[in-house]
Scaffold this active site. Structure first.
Site, PDB file in Angstrom:
ATOM      1  N   GLU A 149      86.577 -83.348  17.477  1.00  0.00           N
ATOM      2  CA  GLU A 149      85.615 -84.187  16.770  1.00  0.00           C
ATOM      3  C   GLU A 149      85.820 -85.628  17.219  1.00  0.00           C
ATOM      4  OE1 GLU A 149      83.257 -83.015  15.067  1.00  0.00           O
ATOM      5  OE2 GLU A 149      83.920 -80.974  14.640  1.00  0.00           O
ATOM      6  N   ASP A 169      70.527 -66.913  12.920  1.00  0.00           N
ATOM      7  CA  ASP A 169      71.079 -67.938  12.031  1.00  0.00           C
ATOM      8  C   ASP A 169      70.867 -69.334  12.612  1.00  0.00           C
ATOM      9  OD1 ASP A 169      72.638 -68.666   9.623  1.00  0.00           O
ATOM     10  OD2 ASP A 169      74.160 -69.298  11.066  1.00  0.00           O
TER      11      ASP A 169
END
Length: 302
Positions: free
Chosen positions: A224, A249
């Site tokens: 991240e 999804d």
């Protein structure tokens, strides 16, 4: 603090689990190795304790002598661990790293099975919320091969294009950009997230499991960015039963979220789609849009 120093504290310091929990936030791999060292020390402790069960007899059998022997045994165990122990910690750390998707894939696991002592299993459950799956080779080679994608890029595209077409029709974009997104997130299918038992999570798009997700999950190390600075952390990701479910999804996530409204109906404009995803917060990598656009162009050229 190093992994070895953490594991060596086990014999004399029962609070080392808290230190490992702190270490796991900074260096998950080192923390896993420290846990493995603790397990080996626990096992060695049990072995030494078993040898001490029979009293020696004589005048030196006293509470004071028992205390001395226990302290001595602990130091013996700690010395064994520091010198590499029985090799159990190395094997176990590899299992734990693979279970958490932290392994670099360069180490081969032994073909044996490993059953942890009950005390050790309880420590893992307390520290990580679940007991690890430690039987090496639980997922057979046939199972792994059956759910693996082709190693060549053309084969990867051909395998996923039918699923991508169905999702692309819902989003109003070219299917190539969705295959490209799957390629970017999964390393062209070669870095699929796997469960502790080796089963495929089929998570092609790196979609995380938030509080509203009711399905299965798999934990993995991810990068991240805070600003332009990358950092490693362990996150929970969604797990599916098939690649088709993963695409369905994904289409639902992009199509139903206001964050990605600008990504819809972009056709073959790969740049517009990629930019809309990044602006919507799909990834924290500042170069994510340009990376996705480059892969999409590559897919379209195959």
């Amino acid at each position: 603090m190093s992994a070895s120093s953490l594991s060596n504290r086990l014999v004399m310091d029962p609070t080392s689990t808290e230190r490992i929990a702190e270490q796991s936030r900074k260096d998950p791999k080192a923390a896993m190795k420290a846990v493995a060292g603790q397990f080996e020390a626990l096992l060695l402790n049990q072995l030494v304790a078993a040898m001490r069960e029979n009293p020696l007899g004589g005048d030196d059998d006293s509470a004071e002598m028992d205390t001395f022997r226990n302290m001595y045994d602990q130091q013996v165990v700690q010395g064994l661990v520091e010198r590499g122990g029985m090799g159990l910690a190395d094997m176990l750390s590899q299992q734990l790293l693979r279970a958490a998707n932290l392994s670099d894939g360069q180490q081969e696991l032994p073909p044996a099975s490993l059953q942890l002592p009950p005390v050790a299993a309880a420590r893992v459950q307390q520290a990580y919320g679940q007991a690890p799956q430690l039987a090496a080779g639980q997922a057979s080679g046939a199972t792994a091969a059956a759910d693996s994608l082709p190693a060549d890029r053309q084969g990867f595209v051909s395998a996923l294009l039918p699923h991508a077409q169905r999702a692309a029709d819902k989003l109003g974009v070219a299917p190539e950009v969705l295959v490209a997104h799957a390629a970017l997130e999964s390393g062209w299918g070669q870095r699929m997230l796997r469960q502790a038992d080796g089963q495929n999570s089929f998570n092609l798009f790196g979609i995380k499991a938030g509080g509203s997700w009711q399905g299965g999950t798999v934990a993995a190390l991810t990068t991240e960015y805070e600003g332009s600075k990358p950092r490693k952390q362990v996150e929970n990701f969604r797990a599916y039963s098939s690649y088709a479910q993963a695409f369905d999804d994904y289409a639902q996530l992009i199509g139903n979220s206001s964050r990605y409204r600008q990504a819809l109906n972009q056709g073959s404009d790969f740049g517009a789609y990629a930019t809309a995803l990044q602006r919507g917060g799909y990834a924290t990598d500042p170069a994510y849009a340009s990376k996705l656009q480059a892969v999409a162009r590559h897919v379209a050229a195959l």
